[in-house]
Scaffold this active site. Structure first.
Site, PDB file in Angstrom:
ATOM      1  N   SER A   1      26.784  -5.217 -12.151  1.00 45.99           N
ATOM      2  CA  SER A   1      25.470  -5.248 -12.099  1.00 45.99           C
ATOM      3  C   SER A   1      24.999  -5.910 -10.711  1.00 45.99           C
ATOM      4  CB  SER A   1      24.651  -6.691 -13.009  1.00 45.99           C
ATOM      5  OG  SER A   1      23.786  -7.129 -12.682  1.00 45.99           O
TER       6      SER A   1
ATOM      7  N   TYR B   1      26.703 -15.384 -16.627  1.00 50.07           N
ATOM      8  CA  TYR B   1      26.672 -13.783 -16.357  1.00 50.07           C
ATOM      9  C   TYR B   1      27.160 -13.542 -15.061  1.00 50.07           C
ATOM     10  CZ  TYR B   1      24.779  -9.348 -16.960  1.00 50.07           C
ATOM     11  OH  TYR B   1      24.433  -7.899 -17.032  1.00 50.07           O
TER      12      TYR B   1
END
Length: 264
Positions: free
Chosen positions: A133, A146
């Protein structure tokens, strides 16, 4: 790599980006072993694609990644797409939630690679794709857990590629910014800051196809302004962080963290 007739093990296949990736690779001629927790959703996708097998697995549980690899058998391509949001400030997490985020976002991909790699080396061919990501490149408050998992899987993939440079097994990592229409960002109903931008699921699926067929180490899926921001972040991380805070560019991540925290 020509995808015609190749078998792809796709994790996180049932929802979010999974079906979009499956349809794109199927268009290129791939067959599938589809895996996720929802048997009904996997079965529907398998029926749509044809020539696909379903293996239900909960990758947050110890031993499940190993079982999945064994059940999948000889696969030509791994697309490690399974993931959970793991958003919110660190103090809001229970330790069990930290363990689950690490197990799904990081450990599962590493274990699947470990289990599938020997056969690919023996066959002198294969490819593995790991879904990272923009959060694997840019730290932001409210998504520290995350960030850690996405930095981790990106680092693992790039280092593994270096290990395998003298083989015919390719390794790729995909780094999307916020994805509209499908996935963990889309379900929040929030809109990303223009500096970060948004991309479509189709753009991410195309990036997976491109990474495999061109054996690219890393593919960033993001608008021009986000790419420019990444260059600034690499050259002057302190300045980038200050500009991002001042312009509200990190607010999207913080809002995501707050929204996802309330759902946990």
């Amino acid at each position: 790599m020509d995808l015609r007739g190749k078998t792809v093990l796709l994790t996180g296949a049932s929802t979010g980006l999974g079906p979009h990736i499956a349809r794109r690779l199927h268009k290129a001629g791939a067959h599938f072993v589809l895996s996720a927790r929802s048997e009904a959703a996997l079965t529907n996708l398998a029926e749509e694609l044809g020539d696909s097998r379903v293996v239900v697995a909960d990758l947050s549980r110890l031993g499940e990644a190993e079982r999945l690899a064994k059940a999948a058998g000889d696969v030509d391509i791994l697309v490690a797409n399974a993931g959970v949001p793991a958003s919110g400030r660190l103090v809001t997490f229970r330790v069990s939630e930290l363990d689950r985020a690490i197990a799904i976002n990081l450990r599962a991909g590493m274990v699947l690679a470990h289990e599938l790699l020997p056969a690919m080396l023996d066959r002198k061919g294969g490819h593995m794709v790991f879904m990272s990501s923009i959060a694997g490149k840019v730290p932001a408050g409210g998504v520290s857990v995350y960030n850690a998992t996405k930095f981790g899987i990106r680092g693992f993939a790039l280092a593994l590629r270096e290990e395998l440079l003298d083989t015919r097994v390719g390794i790729s990592v995909i780094n999307p910014t916020f994805v509209s229409e499908a996935g963990m960002w889309a379900v929040t109903g929030l809109k990303a800051n223009p500096m970060a931008g948004e991309v479509s699921p189709a753009q991410v699926a195309d990036a997976v196809w491109y990474a495999i067929t061109r054996n690219r180490a890393e593919v960033d899926v993001m608008p021009f302004q986000a790419r420019a921001g990444l260059k600034m972040q690499a050259l002057a991380p302190g300045l980038f962080a200050a500009v991002a805070r001042a312009t509200g560019a990190t607010k999207s991540s913080e809002e995501l963290g707050e929204r996802q925290r309330n759902k946990r």
